[in-house]
Design a protein around this motif. Structure first.
Motif, short mmCIF file in Angstrom:
data_model
loop_
_atom_site.label_atom_id
_atom_site.label_comp_id
_atom_site.label_asym_id
_atom_site.label_seq_id
_atom_site.Cartn_x
_atom_site.Cartn_y
_atom_site.Cartn_z
N THR A 1 4.88 12.71 14.74
CA THR A 1 5.98 11.76 14.61
C THR A 1 5.64 10.65 13.64
OG1 THR A 1 6.79 12.23 16.84
CG2 THR A 1 7.44 10.12 15.87
N ILE A 2 4.49 10.03 13.81
CA ILE A 2 3.98 9.03 12.85
C ILE A 2 2.48 9.27 12.70
CG2 ILE A 2 3.66 6.59 12.29
CD1 ILE A 2 5.94 5.84 14.00
N SER A 3 2.02 9.28 11.48
CA SER A 3 0.60 9.49 11.22
C SER A 3 -0.24 8.41 11.91
CB SER A 3 0.33 9.44 9.72
OG SER A 3 -1.04 9.23 9.45
N PRO A 4 -1.30 8.81 12.61
CA PRO A 4 -2.21 7.82 13.21
C PRO A 4 -2.75 6.83 12.18
CG PRO A 4 -2.67 10.01 14.08
CD PRO A 4 -1.67 10.19 12.97
N ALA A 5 -2.91 7.28 10.94
CA ALA A 5 -3.40 6.38 9.89
C ALA A 5 -2.41 5.25 9.64
CB ALA A 5 -3.65 7.16 8.60
N ALA A 6 -1.12 5.59 9.66
CA ALA A 6 -0.09 4.56 9.46
C ALA A 6 -0.04 3.61 10.64
CB ALA A 6 1.27 5.22 9.24
N LEU A 7 -0.12 4.16 11.85
CA LEU A 7 -0.12 3.31 13.04
C LEU A 7 -1.29 2.34 13.02
CD1 LEU A 7 0.72 5.99 15.78
CD2 LEU A 7 2.23 4.16 14.99
N GLU A 8 -2.45 2.85 12.67
CA GLU A 8 -3.65 2.01 12.64
C GLU A 8 -3.54 0.93 11.56
OE1 GLU A 8 -8.52 2.49 12.11
OE2 GLU A 8 -7.25 4.26 12.41
N MET A 9 -2.99 1.30 10.42
CA MET A 9 -2.84 0.34 9.33
C MET A 9 -1.93 -0.81 9.75
SD MET A 9 -1.45 1.09 5.46
CE MET A 9 -2.74 2.30 5.22
N ILE A 10 -0.82 -0.47 10.38
CA ILE A 10 0.13 -1.50 10.84
C ILE A 10 -0.50 -2.35 11.94
CG2 ILE A 10 2.33 -1.88 12.02
CD1 ILE A 10 3.29 0.76 10.64
N LYS B 1 0.82 -1.21 0.00
CA LYS B 1 0.00 0.00 0.00
C LYS B 1 0.85 1.26 0.00
CE LYS B 1 -4.26 -1.62 2.21
NZ LYS B 1 -5.24 -1.37 3.30
N GLU B 2 0.42 2.23 -0.78
CA GLU B 2 0.98 3.58 -0.74
C GLU B 2 0.03 4.44 0.08
OE1 GLU B 2 1.26 7.08 -3.95
OE2 GLU B 2 2.59 5.38 -4.42
N VAL B 3 0.56 5.07 1.13
CA VAL B 3 -0.29 5.82 2.06
C VAL B 3 -0.30 7.30 1.67
CG1 VAL B 3 -0.85 6.21 4.48
CG2 VAL B 3 0.47 4.19 3.83
N PRO B 4 -1.46 7.86 1.36
CA PRO B 4 -1.53 9.25 0.88
C PRO B 4 -0.96 10.26 1.87
CG PRO B 4 -3.62 8.11 0.53
CD PRO B 4 -2.78 7.22 1.40
N GLY B 5 -0.21 11.22 1.33
CA GLY B 5 0.20 12.40 2.10
C GLY B 5 1.34 12.22 3.08
N LEU B 6 1.96 11.03 3.13
CA LEU B 6 2.99 10.79 4.14
C LEU B 6 4.39 10.79 3.53
CD1 LEU B 6 1.36 8.01 6.35
CD2 LEU B 6 0.98 10.48 6.34
N ASN B 7 5.38 11.18 4.35
CA ASN B 7 6.77 11.22 3.90
C ASN B 7 7.52 9.95 4.32
OD1 ASN B 7 7.36 11.54 6.64
ND2 ASN B 7 7.77 13.73 6.48
N HIS B 8 8.83 10.00 4.26
CA HIS B 8 9.65 8.83 4.57
C HIS B 8 9.52 8.39 6.03
CE1 HIS B 8 12.88 5.96 4.07
NE2 HIS B 8 13.58 6.51 5.03
N LEU B 9 9.26 9.35 6.91
CA LEU B 9 9.09 9.02 8.33
C LEU B 9 7.63 8.71 8.67
CD1 LEU B 9 11.38 11.68 10.09
CD2 LEU B 9 11.98 9.41 9.21
N PHE B 10 6.78 8.71 7.66
CA PHE B 10 5.34 8.48 7.82
C PHE B 10 4.67 9.61 8.60
CE2 PHE B 10 7.06 4.49 6.53
CZ PHE B 10 6.09 3.95 5.69
N GLN B 11 5.21 10.81 8.41
CA GLN B 11 4.56 12.02 8.91
C GLN B 11 3.66 12.59 7.80
OE1 GLN B 11 8.41 13.98 9.28
NE2 GLN B 11 8.02 14.33 11.45
N THR B 12 2.61 13.28 8.19
CA THR B 12 1.80 14.00 7.22
C THR B 12 2.61 15.21 6.76
OG1 THR B 12 -0.22 13.31 8.37
CG2 THR B 12 -0.40 15.15 6.81
#
Length: 464
Positions: free
Chosen positions: A444-453, A418-429
């Motif tokens: 620090t890390i997008s809540p969307a990325a945390l939830e996905m993981i 998956k490619e997560v919209p709007g996030l950078n290499h650190l998974f920040q918005t």
């Protein structure tokens, strides 16, 4: 020691804080703690606050007639400055790896607290334990933190694998602690988490000058064996989460160990290191507004240098060829380019030597040529591979496609890419994805990325 010299030391005792402006527009806060040691001699330690490197010994402290020199041999750094009349400021320069950067130190009363909004606050609703385990084959001891849920075990567990460069267990970078945040999130979901300092960092032993990603894979294997020895951990549900280079290491470990139940690749490479660096350089340069002519020239230089590294295994010969390439490029630089690169006649030799030694290091030789695809084709456990849409360091389109193709070709039956919209290499918005934004972004890390993981892992650790 004379009374006059003792009084001189009193002038510089205390905590001194300054900021280095590093390439990309980020700032690194540097703190020196200077005191009087045995026999009245000055002593000091250094903290790189935004990299969470604390208590670094300052081997040499020299102060006379207002001039201060601090030598930090472990990182090949030197600060030289002059105490101003107000006794509250030391103006000088930081020299490291051939670069010379202005550094103004100001006296402060106490060390500033480094905290981001997502950093967890104690007391935690789970147990936290400092642990040490050994990679016996390499003779390396690894120090880390194991977090354990307070519910009934045995628990599923994950090992967090850091990205490239010296990293502590929290993967501290530009004031952020991504692995602290990720560990906290997962442990609250009922998953035990082991995160450790890299070799030679924090409480871990070992020398990183002659190691490659494959050696770091051995450290992760040692972590798996350690978790298997803990009665609180379910040995059939141990997974790996690797970020950046950690996403290259995780598949290596999964192929070597049948104990790996799943892997999560966060901005993991799907291409060779050379391909990634060339893409990365182009994208970041464009995001920073570098002109096309300069981008093209840099690209040609990098390709020439990488050709030398790939074709010439003799380090002595490779050094000579690389030095000539770099010197020729510097000779063609404009005065503005020389200034921006930290170039000066006084530091030229050290600057070139530092670049050359990095290029011919075992780690770089391995990274440039290592193709993750053959290893990924052998991975049979479940895989989650995610990248931020705005990742300029490990570009998502090319790398995710390569990862998916390799997993499919190898017959893996359970993978999610998956490619997560709007996030950078650190998974920040992020706005642009440029590394220059990392510090300024509070997240620090997008809540969307945390939830996905978290959701993906939960689906794959259900007890059978």
């Amino acid at each position: 020691m004379s009374d006059e010299n003792v009084q001189d030391i009193k002038d510089i005792e205390g905590i001194w804080l300054g900021s280095l402006e590093v390439p990309g527009g980020n700032e690194l806060r540097i703190l020196f703690n200077i005191s009087t040691g045995p026999e009245g001699l000055p002593t000091a330690t250094m903290d790189s606050l935004d990299q969470e490197a604390n208590g670094i010994p300052v081997e040499t402290v020299t102060y006379k007639d207002g001039d201060l020199r601090l030598e930090v041999k472990s990182i090949r750094g030197v600060f030289e400055g002059t105490l101003k009349e107000d006794r509250k400021t030391i103006e000088g320069e930081w020299k490291q790896a051939g670069s010379v950067l202005p550094l103004v130190l100001s006296r402060i009363d106490e060390k500033p607290e480094i905290r981001r909004e997502q950093d967890p606050v104690k007391p935690y609703p789970y147990d936290e334990e400092e642990v040490v385990y050994e990679n016996t084959e390499a003779g390396v001891k690894l120090a880390g933190t194991l977090t354990l849920p307070r519910s009934e075990g045995p628990f599923p567990a994950v090992i967090l694998i850091t990205g490239s460069g010296p990293q502590n267990r929290d993967e501290g970078v530009f004031g952020h602690r991504p692995f602290l945040v990720l560990s906290d999130y997962l442990t609250r979901q009922g998953i035990a988490v082991l995160r450790a300092d890299d070799r030679g960092i924090g409480g871990s032993t070992g020398n990183v000058s002659n190691v490659t990603s494959e050696d770091f894979a051995g450290d992760v294997l040692a972590g798996i064996e350690y978790l298997k020895s803990r009665e609180e951990i379910d040995p059939t549900r141990i997974g790996l989460i690797g970020h950046s280079e950690g996403g290259l290491i995780a598949p290596i470990v999964a192929v070597r160990s049948p104990d790996v139940a799943f892997i999560v690749l966060m901005a993991g490479p799907g291409l060779t290191g050379e391909e990634i660096i060339l893409l990365q350089s182009d994208l970041i340069s464009r995001a920073e507004g570098v002109d096309n002519e300069t981008i093209t020239r840099n690209n040609v230089l990098m390709k020439s240098m990488y050709s030398v590294i790939k074709e010439e295994q003799n380090n002595t010969i490779a050094e000579k060829k690389l030095r000539k390439l770099i010197m020729d490029e510097m000779a063609n630089m404009s005065e503005e380019e020389k200034q921006n690169s930290g170039y000066s006649e006084a530091t030229l030799d050290a600057l070139v030597n530092a670049q050359v030694q990095t290029l011919i290091s075992p780690w770089m030789r391995f990274f440039l040529t290592y193709d993750p695809a053959p290893t990924l084709m052998q991975v049979k456990c479940p895989v989650l591979a995610i990248n931020g849409e705005k990742d300029l360091q490990v570009p998502p389109e090319e790398n995710l496609q390569a990862i998916e193709e390799a997993l499919k070709a190898g017959g893996n039956k359970d993978y999610t890419v998956k490619e997560v919209p709007g996030l950078n290499h650190l998974f920040q918005t992020a706005q642009t994805g440029s590394p220059s934004e990392y510090t300024a972004i509070e997240e620090t890390i997008s809540p969307a990325a945390l939830e996905m993981i978290g959701n993906w892992i939960s689906e794959h650790i259900q007890e059978k």
